[in-house]
Design a protein around this motif. Sequence first.
Motif, PDB file in Angstrom:
ATOM      1  N   THR A 153       0.823  -1.203   0.000  1.00 15.04           N
ATOM      2  CA  THR A 153       0.000   0.000   0.000  1.00 15.04           C
ATOM      3  C   THR A 153       0.860   1.257   0.000  1.00 15.04           C
ATOM      4  O   THR A 153       2.008   1.256   0.481  1.00 15.04           O
ATOM      5  CB  THR A 153      -0.934   0.013   1.227  1.00 15.04           C
ATOM      6  OG1 THR A 153      -1.803   1.137   1.146  1.00 15.04           O
ATOM      7  CG2 THR A 153      -0.132   0.074   2.513  1.00 15.04           C
ATOM      8  N   ARG A 154       0.305   2.320  -0.511  1.00 15.36           N
ATOM      9  CA  ARG A 154       0.970   3.623  -0.476  1.00 15.36           C
ATOM     10  C   ARG A 154       0.343   4.540   0.589  1.00 15.36           C
ATOM     11  O   ARG A 154       0.748   5.701   0.713  1.00 15.36           O
ATOM     12  CB  ARG A 154       0.909   4.272  -1.860  1.00 15.36           C
ATOM     13  CG  ARG A 154       1.578   3.422  -2.930  1.00 15.36           C
ATOM     14  CD  ARG A 154       1.709   4.128  -4.249  1.00 15.36           C
ATOM     15  NE  ARG A 154       2.302   3.238  -5.252  1.00 15.36           N
ATOM     16  CZ  ARG A 154       2.649   3.630  -6.489  1.00 15.36           C
ATOM     17  NH1 ARG A 154       2.478   4.892  -6.853  1.00 15.36           N
ATOM     18  NH2 ARG A 154       3.176   2.769  -7.335  1.00 15.36           N
ATOM     19  N   ASP A 164       5.406   3.741 -12.698  1.00 17.42           N
ATOM     20  CA  ASP A 164       4.061   3.500 -12.181  1.00 17.42           C
ATOM     21  C   ASP A 164       3.063   3.113 -13.286  1.00 17.42           C
ATOM     22  O   ASP A 164       2.114   2.365 -13.031  1.00 17.42           O
ATOM     23  CB  ASP A 164       3.542   4.761 -11.475  1.00 17.42           C
ATOM     24  CG  ASP A 164       4.247   4.996 -10.144  1.00 17.42           C
ATOM     25  OD1 ASP A 164       4.736   4.004  -9.569  1.00 17.42           O
ATOM     26  OD2 ASP A 164       4.306   6.160  -9.699  1.00 17.42           O
ATOM     27  N   ILE A 165       3.268   3.616 -14.486  1.00 21.16           N
ATOM     28  CA  ILE A 165       2.245   3.447 -15.535  1.00 21.16           C
ATOM     29  C   ILE A 165       2.616   2.344 -16.522  1.00 21.16           C
ATOM     30  O   ILE A 165       1.770   1.508 -16.870  1.00 21.16           O
ATOM     31  CB  ILE A 165       2.030   4.786 -16.284  1.00 21.16           C
ATOM     32  CG1 ILE A 165       1.481   5.842 -15.313  1.00 21.16           C
ATOM     33  CG2 ILE A 165       1.077   4.593 -17.452  1.00 21.16           C
ATOM     34  CD1 ILE A 165       1.314   7.208 -15.939  1.00 21.16           C
ATOM     35  N   ALA A 191      -7.334   3.720  -5.971  1.00 22.01           N
ATOM     36  CA  ALA A 191      -6.243   4.592  -6.411  1.00 22.01           C
ATOM     37  C   ALA A 191      -6.258   5.930  -5.666  1.00 22.01           C
ATOM     38  O   ALA A 191      -5.202   6.460  -5.284  1.00 22.01           O
ATOM     39  CB  ALA A 191      -6.355   4.825  -7.920  1.00 22.01           C
ATOM     40  N   TRP A 192      -7.413   6.496  -5.456  1.00 23.28           N
ATOM     41  CA  TRP A 192      -7.523   7.823  -4.822  1.00 23.28           C
ATOM     42  C   TRP A 192      -7.054   7.780  -3.372  1.00 23.28           C
ATOM     43  O   TRP A 192      -6.375   8.703  -2.895  1.00 23.28           O
ATOM     44  CB  TRP A 192      -8.955   8.307  -4.928  1.00 23.28           C
ATOM     45  CG  TRP A 192      -9.122   9.724  -4.440  1.00 23.28           C
ATOM     46  CD1 TRP A 192      -9.477  10.150  -3.193  1.00 23.28           C
ATOM     47  CD2 TRP A 192      -8.936  10.901  -5.212  1.00 23.28           C
ATOM     48  NE1 TRP A 192      -9.527  11.501  -3.119  1.00 23.28           N
ATOM     49  CE2 TRP A 192      -9.195  12.003  -4.379  1.00 23.28           C
ATOM     50  CE3 TRP A 192      -8.564  11.139  -6.550  1.00 23.28           C
ATOM     51  CZ2 TRP A 192      -9.106  13.330  -4.808  1.00 23.28           C
ATOM     52  CZ3 TRP A 192      -8.487  12.449  -6.974  1.00 23.28           C
ATOM     53  CH2 TRP A 192      -8.749  13.527  -6.127  1.00 23.28           C
ATOM     54  N   ALA A 194      -0.485   7.160  -9.889  1.00 23.98           N
ATOM     55  CA  ALA A 194       0.815   7.776 -10.188  1.00 23.98           C
ATOM     56  C   ALA A 194       0.807   9.266  -9.921  1.00 23.98           C
ATOM     57  O   ALA A 194       1.867   9.861  -9.626  1.00 23.98           O
ATOM     58  CB  ALA A 194       1.173   7.503 -11.645  1.00 23.98           C
ATOM     59  N   THR A 195      -0.359   9.893  -9.991  1.00 24.04           N
ATOM     60  CA  THR A 195      -0.446  11.337  -9.773  1.00 24.04           C
ATOM     61  C   THR A 195      -0.543  11.685  -8.285  1.00 24.04           C
ATOM     62  O   THR A 195       0.151  12.572  -7.780  1.00 24.04           O
ATOM     63  CB  THR A 195      -1.650  11.917 -10.535  1.00 24.04           C
ATOM     64  OG1 THR A 195      -1.530  11.588 -11.924  1.00 24.04           O
ATOM     65  CG2 THR A 195      -1.724  13.418 -10.374  1.00 24.04           C
ATOM     66  N   ARG A 196      -1.416  10.968  -7.534  1.00 22.26           N
ATOM     67  CA  ARG A 196      -1.650  11.303  -6.125  1.00 22.26           C
ATOM     68  C   ARG A 196      -0.624  10.649  -5.191  1.00 22.26           C
ATOM     69  O   ARG A 196      -0.280  11.207  -4.146  1.00 22.26           O
ATOM     70  CB  ARG A 196      -3.064  10.865  -5.721  1.00 22.26           C
ATOM     71  CG  ARG A 196      -4.141  11.796  -6.248  1.00 22.26           C
ATOM     72  CD  ARG A 196      -5.503  11.370  -5.729  1.00 22.26           C
ATOM     73  NE  ARG A 196      -5.532  11.239  -4.276  1.00 22.26           N
ATOM     74  CZ  ARG A 196      -5.723  12.242  -3.403  1.00 22.26           C
ATOM     75  NH1 ARG A 196      -5.854  13.487  -3.875  1.00 22.26           N
ATOM     76  NH2 ARG A 196      -5.745  12.019  -2.099  1.00 22.26           N
ATOM     77  N   HIS A 197      -0.199   9.451  -5.537  1.00 18.61           N
ATOM     78  CA  HIS A 197       0.713   8.739  -4.650  1.00 18.61           C
ATOM     79  C   HIS A 197       1.904   8.208  -5.460  1.00 18.61           C
ATOM     80  O   HIS A 197       2.059   6.989  -5.641  1.00 18.61           O
ATOM     81  CB  HIS A 197      -0.017   7.579  -3.949  1.00 18.61           C
ATOM     82  CG  HIS A 197      -1.275   7.997  -3.249  1.00 18.61           C
ATOM     83  ND1 HIS A 197      -1.275   8.600  -2.011  1.00 18.61           N
ATOM     84  CD2 HIS A 197      -2.586   7.919  -3.635  1.00 18.61           C
ATOM     85  CE1 HIS A 197      -2.523   8.862  -1.633  1.00 18.61           C
ATOM     86  NE2 HIS A 197      -3.345   8.451  -2.615  1.00 18.61           N
ATOM     87  N   PRO A 198       2.717   9.054  -5.988  1.00 17.08           N
ATOM     88  CA  PRO A 198       3.836   8.608  -6.829  1.00 17.08           C
ATOM     89  C   PRO A 198       4.869   7.839  -6.016  1.00 17.08           C
ATOM     90  O   PRO A 198       5.098   8.103  -4.844  1.00 17.08           O
ATOM     91  CB  PRO A 198       4.411   9.919  -7.366  1.00 17.08           C
ATOM     92  CG  PRO A 198       4.029  10.949  -6.348  1.00 17.08           C
ATOM     93  CD  PRO A 198       2.710  10.539  -5.783  1.00 17.08           C
TER      94      PRO A 198
END
Length: 416
Positions: free
Chosen positions: A60-61, A157-158, A103-104, A146-150
């Motif tokens: 988890t991030r 990431d992508i 993801a959010w 990738a945008t919120r939790h890089p």
Amino acid sequence: MDTVQEEQPGEPLTQYVQRVIARVRAFDRRHPILWDLHLTAFWLTAAVIDYAGDGWRNVTRNPATPEWLVLTLNLGFAVPLLWRRTHPRTILLATTPLALTNAWTGATLQAALLQLLVIHHIALRRPLRTLLWAIPLCLTPVIVTATRHPRGSADDDIVPQLLSLLLAAVLGIALRTRRDYTAALEDRARRLETERDQQARLATAAERARIAREMHDIIGHNLSVITGLADGGRYAAAKSPARAGQALDAIATTSRQALTELRRLLDVLRDEDPPPPEPTRTPQPTLTDLDHLIEGVRRAGLPVHTVTHGAPPALPPGRQLTVYRVIQEALTNTLKHAGPNATADITLSYDEKGAVTVTVTDTGRGGTPSDAGSGRGLPGMRERTALYGGTLEAGPRPHPDRGWRVRLHLPEDVPQ
């Protein structure tokens, strides 16, 4: 002395694997719900273990993600797999909000990877254009993560997630192509088998029709000759016993010939393999046998006059048989339908190129023979004539002449 036994090679591993796979697929086709229940239960158990054992915290991030949300997301990704084969698009749309939430919040649960199975079944079972929106839809949560939790660069990431989506889609397309190709081969094999059976039935029907035509031509003619000889012998018995005896001898000879031909034809109709031809078996008649045919008709009481124009060319056996059978059928009809005191005339014309014209007329009562429309006589003659591109005319002679006329014309035999 010792004997050395040759060791038989074992079954190749590939054949064994293919047989096992075929059995599994056959079982799956008969009981699809069992396989779906087992697969769903497996992933559901894995999701619960991941939640209960805190395994999700290793990837988890956002370790602060509420545990109730982790359990809800795990169950939400695993349970819908039960309907992944029948409703893959619906399952993808239903799990997309869960993937966006995953993801959010930064939970980044591994259960989200179960969407790859859904992408695989979309590629396998739905129109390929569905992938045009399904893959971007699955890629959206990846971009959000990738945008919120890089964690490293955007490529890290992508790109791996994009390659996973493409691999799942390519595997589905490959399996679908192989399945469609196999189905096409099976369908072609079924159609070829059906065509083969139809051709066999048509060939059998054609052979039986040919045999029936031969039986009609041979047996019908011989019986007509026998009838004529018997009628003549009955009248001759009172005045000329010697002629009556000759008629009986002719009846016996003709009957034996008819019986021999009948046995030959019936041998062909047997289910088992026919015996090898006997040396004494009678071959198919040719133009040289016309004299014997006409002599037999004359003995039956029908005067026959023949006229020949030109020299007989070297015709193929099939064309000679056609000429013979047409003359035979015409004389048979005369014996049957012309009545007493009738006569017959045969005109044969040959040209240098191989064309043949035969005209058979009689002076009988005229009218249409009883088998002209519904029997095998005239239709059989027309079938034989059509085989060689010829024409056949049969009908009453024009007024004031009485009787019946049959005219056969076979054009020259042009090599194909």
